[in-house]
Design a protein around this motif. Structure first.
Motif, PDB file in Angstrom:
ATOM      1  N   THR A  63       0.868  -1.169   0.000  1.00 53.20           N
ATOM      2  CA  THR A  63       0.000   0.000   0.000  1.00 53.20           C
ATOM      3  C   THR A  63       0.908   1.222   0.000  1.00 53.20           C
ATOM      4  O   THR A  63       1.883   1.262   0.742  1.00 53.20           O
ATOM      5  CB  THR A  63      -0.901   0.033   1.252  1.00 53.20           C
ATOM      6  N   LYS A  64       0.592   2.204  -0.816  1.00 56.31           N
ATOM      7  CA  LYS A  64       1.410   3.405  -0.919  1.00 56.31           C
ATOM      8  C   LYS A  64       0.555   4.626  -0.610  1.00 56.31           C
ATOM      9  O   LYS A  64      -0.592   4.720  -1.050  1.00 56.31           O
ATOM     10  CB  LYS A  64       1.982   3.521  -2.327  1.00 56.31           C
ATOM     11  N   VAL A  65       1.129   5.560   0.144  1.00 59.72           N
ATOM     12  CA  VAL A  65       0.470   6.826   0.423  1.00 59.72           C
ATOM     13  C   VAL A  65       1.543   7.888   0.650  1.00 59.72           C
ATOM     14  O   VAL A  65       2.634   7.576   1.132  1.00 59.72           O
ATOM     15  CB  VAL A  65      -0.473   6.715   1.655  1.00 59.72           C
ATOM     16  N   ASN A  66       1.251   9.109   0.279  1.00 61.03           N
ATOM     17  CA  ASN A  66       2.122  10.239   0.578  1.00 61.03           C
ATOM     18  C   ASN A  66       1.554  10.916   1.821  1.00 61.03           C
ATOM     19  O   ASN A  66       0.362  11.230   1.869  1.00 61.03           O
ATOM     20  CB  ASN A  66       2.150  11.210  -0.600  1.00 61.03           C
ATOM     21  N   TYR A  67       2.390  11.152   2.814  1.00 66.63           N
ATOM     22  CA  TYR A  67       1.851  11.703   4.066  1.00 66.63           C
ATOM     23  C   TYR A  67       1.228  13.074   3.869  1.00 66.63           C
ATOM     24  O   TYR A  67       0.351  13.471   4.647  1.00 66.63           O
ATOM     25  CB  TYR A  67       2.892  11.678   5.189  1.00 66.63           C
ATOM     26  N   HIS A  68       1.595  13.806   2.838  1.00 71.59           N
ATOM     27  CA  HIS A  68       0.969  15.099   2.576  1.00 71.59           C
ATOM     28  C   HIS A  68      -0.495  14.953   2.130  1.00 71.59           C
ATOM     29  O   HIS A  68      -1.240  15.925   2.151  1.00 71.59           O
ATOM     30  CB  HIS A  68       1.755  15.879   1.520  1.00 71.59           C
ATOM     31  N   ASP A  69      -0.883  13.752   1.723  1.00 75.25           N
ATOM     32  CA  ASP A  69      -2.265  13.498   1.304  1.00 75.25           C
ATOM     33  C   ASP A  69      -3.161  13.040   2.451  1.00 75.25           C
ATOM     34  O   ASP A  69      -4.349  12.791   2.260  1.00 75.25           O
ATOM     35  CB  ASP A  69      -2.288  12.435   0.196  1.00 75.25           C
ATOM     36  N   VAL A  70      -2.594  12.933   3.641  1.00 75.64           N
ATOM     37  CA  VAL A  70      -3.330  12.501   4.838  1.00 75.64           C
ATOM     38  C   VAL A  70      -3.720  13.747   5.633  1.00 75.64           C
ATOM     39  O   VAL A  70      -3.017  14.755   5.603  1.00 75.64           O
ATOM     40  CB  VAL A  70      -2.441  11.556   5.686  1.00 75.64           C
ATOM     41  N   ASP A  71      -4.837  13.685   6.350  1.00 76.53           N
ATOM     42  CA  ASP A  71      -5.282  14.820   7.162  1.00 76.53           C
ATOM     43  C   ASP A  71      -4.189  15.280   8.117  1.00 76.53           C
ATOM     44  O   ASP A  71      -3.564  14.461   8.805  1.00 76.53           O
ATOM     45  CB  ASP A  71      -6.525  14.452   7.983  1.00 76.53           C
ATOM     46  N   ASP A  72      -3.977  16.572   8.173  1.00 76.79           N
ATOM     47  CA  ASP A  72      -3.033  17.200   9.094  1.00 76.79           C
ATOM     48  C   ASP A  72      -3.749  17.400  10.424  1.00 76.79           C
ATOM     49  O   ASP A  72      -4.717  18.158  10.505  1.00 76.79           O
ATOM     50  CB  ASP A  72      -2.566  18.537   8.509  1.00 76.79           C
ATOM     51  N   ARG A  73      -3.286  16.717  11.443  1.00 77.80           N
ATOM     52  CA  ARG A  73      -3.854  16.865  12.787  1.00 77.80           C
ATOM     53  C   ARG A  73      -2.830  17.576  13.663  1.00 77.80           C
ATOM     54  O   ARG A  73      -2.087  16.945  14.399  1.00 77.80           O
ATOM     55  CB  ARG A  73      -4.214  15.502  13.372  1.00 77.80           C
ATOM     56  N   ASN A  74      -2.785  18.894  13.514  1.00 73.00           N
ATOM     57  CA  ASN A  74      -1.850  19.732  14.260  1.00 73.00           C
ATOM     58  C   ASN A  74      -0.403  19.307  14.040  1.00 73.00           C
ATOM     59  O   ASN A  74       0.368  19.150  14.984  1.00 73.00           O
ATOM     60  CB  ASN A  74      -2.184  19.727  15.756  1.00 73.00           C
TER      61      ASN A  74
END
Length: 106
Positions: free
Chosen positions: A5-16
């Motif tokens: 599974t691949k994801v870019n952390y910039h595409d994940v919700d920013d929680r503070n």
């Protein structure tokens, strides 16, 4: 189904400034979080004894101190620290921005 599974952390919700990747990566046995710390940022003191999670903090850039129990551990880019499940710990960021990758299991 793929074996990865691949994801870019910039595409994940920013929680503070925290980017939780466990669910996005479909991880079953570990958590992965990217933490972007502003100058002077301080994390919450905590432990993972109830969950039995050990953690590894890898400092990618900047400078910070990780307090484990009563011991302050200075961190430079490239340094990693393993923290036992029952040890209280927290991040104290330095005078510049920093970025950590936090990994925990099980």
């Amino acid at each position: 189904m793929s074996d990865y599974t691949k994801v870019n952390y910039h595409d994940v919700d920013d929680r503070n400034g925290m980017y939780f990747l466990r669910d996005e990566l479909d991880c079953e046995n570990m958590g992965v979080t990217v933490v972007e710390c502003d100058p002077g940022w301080e994390g919450k003191e905590h432990a993972h004894e109830a969950e039995g999670h050990e953690e590894v903090y890898l400092l990618i850039e900047g400078e910070a101190t990780v307090t484990v129990e009563d011991e302050s551990v200075e961190m430079d880019p490239g340094d990693a620290i393993r923290i036992a499940p029952d040890a209280t710990h927290r991040i104290h960021n330095g005078d510049t921005e920093s970025r950590f990758v936090l990994m925990g299991a099980p």
